[in-house]
Design a protein around this motif. Sequence first.
Motif, PDB file in Angstrom:
ATOM      1  N   GLU A  25       5.711  13.750   1.065  1.00 53.75           N
ATOM      2  CA  GLU A  25       6.405  12.903   2.033  1.00 53.75           C
ATOM      3  C   GLU A  25       5.599  12.710   3.313  1.00 53.75           C
ATOM      4  N   THR A  26       5.071  13.785   3.861  1.00 49.55           N
ATOM      5  CA  THR A  26       4.374  13.684   5.146  1.00 49.55           C
ATOM      6  C   THR A  26       3.027  12.961   5.010  1.00 49.55           C
ATOM      7  N   THR A  27       2.225  13.356   4.028  1.00 44.37           N
ATOM      8  CA  THR A  27       0.912  12.732   3.864  1.00 44.37           C
ATOM      9  C   THR A  27       1.036  11.264   3.504  1.00 44.37           C
ATOM     10  N   ALA A  28       2.033  10.933   2.682  1.00 45.09           N
ATOM     11  CA  ALA A  28       2.242   9.526   2.320  1.00 45.09           C
ATOM     12  C   ALA A  28       2.493   8.682   3.562  1.00 45.09           C
ATOM     13  N   ASN A  29       3.297   9.184   4.485  1.00 45.56           N
ATOM     14  CA  ASN A  29       3.572   8.428   5.702  1.00 45.56           C
ATOM     15  C   ASN A  29       2.355   8.330   6.598  1.00 45.56           C
ATOM     16  N   MET A  30       1.544   9.388   6.648  1.00 45.99           N
ATOM     17  CA  MET A  30       0.319   9.316   7.450  1.00 45.99           C
ATOM     18  C   MET A  30      -0.670   8.325   6.857  1.00 45.99           C
ATOM     19  N   LEU A  31      -0.822   8.316   5.547  1.00 49.52           N
ATOM     20  CA  LEU A  31      -1.751   7.377   4.929  1.00 49.52           C
ATOM     21  C   LEU A  31      -1.329   5.934   5.181  1.00 49.52           C
ATOM     22  N   ALA A  32      -0.038   5.651   5.068  1.00 48.03           N
ATOM     23  CA  ALA A  32       0.435   4.279   5.246  1.00 48.03           C
ATOM     24  C   ALA A  32       0.385   3.856   6.706  1.00 48.03           C
ATOM     25  N   LEU A  33       0.932   4.684   7.591  1.00 46.52           N
ATOM     26  CA  LEU A  33       0.953   4.320   9.006  1.00 46.52           C
ATOM     27  C   LEU A  33      -0.462   4.309   9.578  1.00 46.52           C
ATOM     28  N   GLY A  34      -1.294   5.254   9.145  1.00 46.17           N
ATOM     29  CA  GLY A  34      -2.676   5.278   9.614  1.00 46.17           C
ATOM     30  C   GLY A  34      -3.448   4.047   9.182  1.00 46.17           C
ATOM     31  N   THR A  35      -3.221   3.593   7.952  1.00 41.75           N
ATOM     32  CA  THR A  35      -3.871   2.362   7.500  1.00 41.75           C
ATOM     33  C   THR A  35      -3.380   1.161   8.294  1.00 41.75           C
ATOM     34  N   PHE A  36      -2.097   1.116   8.569  1.00 38.08           N
ATOM     35  CA  PHE A  36      -1.518   0.047   9.398  1.00 38.08           C
ATOM     36  C   PHE A  36      -2.225  -0.009  10.748  1.00 38.08           C
ATOM     37  N   LEU A  37      -2.391   1.138  11.378  1.00 37.26           N
ATOM     38  CA  LEU A  37      -3.067   1.184  12.673  1.00 37.26           C
ATOM     39  C   LEU A  37      -4.519   0.730  12.551  1.00 37.26           C
ATOM     40  N   LEU A  38      -5.222   1.212  11.543  1.00 41.28           N
ATOM     41  CA  LEU A  38      -6.632   0.837  11.387  1.00 41.28           C
ATOM     42  C   LEU A  38      -6.792  -0.663  11.138  1.00 41.28           C
ATOM     43  N   LEU A  39      -5.850  -1.259  10.402  1.00 44.64           N
ATOM     44  CA  LEU A  39      -5.937  -2.699  10.164  1.00 44.64           C
ATOM     45  C   LEU A  39      -5.670  -3.490  11.441  1.00 44.64           C
ATOM     46  N   LEU A  52       0.805  -1.216   0.000  1.00 43.95           N
ATOM     47  CA  LEU A  52       0.000   0.000   0.000  1.00 43.95           C
ATOM     48  C   LEU A  52       0.841   1.270   0.000  1.00 43.95           C
ATOM     49  N   VAL A  53       2.110   1.184   0.371  1.00 46.56           N
ATOM     50  CA  VAL A  53       2.951   2.376   0.302  1.00 46.56           C
ATOM     51  C   VAL A  53       3.168   2.765  -1.154  1.00 46.56           C
ATOM     52  N   SER A  54       3.675   1.831  -1.949  1.00 45.09           N
ATOM     53  CA  SER A  54       3.986   2.146  -3.345  1.00 45.09           C
ATOM     54  C   SER A  54       2.752   2.221  -4.226  1.00 45.09           C
ATOM     55  N   ALA A  55       1.684   1.489  -3.867  1.00 47.83           N
ATOM     56  CA  ALA A  55       0.505   1.436  -4.729  1.00 47.83           C
ATOM     57  C   ALA A  55      -0.536   2.500  -4.394  1.00 47.83           C
ATOM     58  N   PHE A  56      -0.479   3.072  -3.177  1.00 51.16           N
ATOM     59  CA  PHE A  56      -1.559   3.976  -2.773  1.00 51.16           C
ATOM     60  C   PHE A  56      -1.072   5.161  -1.947  1.00 51.16           C
ATOM     61  N   ALA A  57      -0.434   4.893  -0.818  1.00 48.65           N
ATOM     62  CA  ALA A  57      -0.110   5.974   0.117  1.00 48.65           C
ATOM     63  C   ALA A  57       0.832   7.002  -0.488  1.00 48.65           C
ATOM     64  N   LEU A  58       1.818   6.558  -1.248  1.00 48.63           N
ATOM     65  CA  LEU A  58       2.742   7.500  -1.882  1.00 48.63           C
ATOM     66  C   LEU A  58       2.158   8.145  -3.137  1.00 48.63           C
ATOM     67  N   PRO A  59       1.503   7.394  -4.025  1.00 49.39           N
ATOM     68  CA  PRO A  59       0.962   8.036  -5.233  1.00 49.39           C
ATOM     69  C   PRO A  59      -0.134   9.069  -4.988  1.00 49.39           C
TER      70      PRO A  59
END
Length: 395
Positions: free
Chosen positions: A236-250, A138-145
Amino acid sequence: MDILQALPLERDDPFEPPAVLGELHGPLHRMIYADGRPGWLVTGHAEARVVLDDPRFSNTSQGAAPPIKELAPPEGLTDLVIPPGFFIAMDDPGHSRYRRLLTGHFSMRRMRLLEPRIQEIIDGLLDEIARTGAPADLVSAFALPVPSLVICELLGVPYQERSRFQATTARAVNLDSPVEERGAAGAELMGYLSELVARKRAAPGQDLISQLATGGELSHEELTGVATLLLTAGHETTANMLALGTFLLLCRPEQAELVRTDPGVAATAVEELMRYLSITHIGPIRVARADVPLAGRTIKAGETVTLSLPAVNRDPARFPDPGRFDVTREAGPQLGFGHGIHQCLGQQLARLEMRLAYPALLRRFPGLRLAVPAAEVPLRQRATIYGVAALPVTW
């Protein structure tokens, strides 16, 4: 009072602040900086707001002690050089001059106009994930793009040239790399933006860089610095929030279900994720211009003050039961976007991206789950912005 020997960064639990911070009592603590100078660490919410709001604390790096050795200037230099246009590290009046030119482009009204396009970008990426199939990173496919595409369109950076800024930015913020290598990566990124600014001056479009280039108020060097700062911060910042936030929600399926099914939860969920995770884990950093009383102590002129946002955003004096993650928590003043005149220029854009992205992802893939044990998800402990390096998922 205990004296901290270093700024704690390492987290035993990916979603919890460093354990040392939980052992501290009070809002202000003596800390020895990486160059041996004594300074201060702020862990109290009210005290952090004072530091961020008081002009007696300088936002420039001049004279600042490095809270960790990796942020020390290269040997032979006493201070890192701040490029023209990097208003994030300036005091007024210089800071306000740049801010005035940019604020209207990141207003709430402007963000509302961008919402349909951002949703279109999100939906398109989710379509591609579904087409490619599980598993996915999800980092390369969603959170970063997601934020990369949005900020590229806003600034006028060709997304097909993303290889010239995404990998370079990653090298520039990797604290495991020597400061010289990080500096070289930053110079490479600025070189690319300098080329782009020249192209925009020669053939302007409707994008933000073109508008600034034809406005006549910024030199080539200033606009290069502004563009570098906006591009870096914008993805950079939003990408990390999207990825880490999804990790937490899962890892908190009952909370993920609320985000997925209740449209009214998205906004509070974003604020709670920002508060709970605090991906800005180094600073903000300020230098006292004069003696300033704070929390019953006196911060002397010239001393460096570092805010620990992971601790500030868990301050029990401001947030009831701060260790509880609750996406329905009434939005409080988490300081992930800063406070005062230096608060994040793009905070409304980041909020909008997250408010749209989290529910869309969870609705599109209701069976979304980690493809590896949580303990195997690689963390970005040694980066200027905390997050995950990859997030393998399946559904």
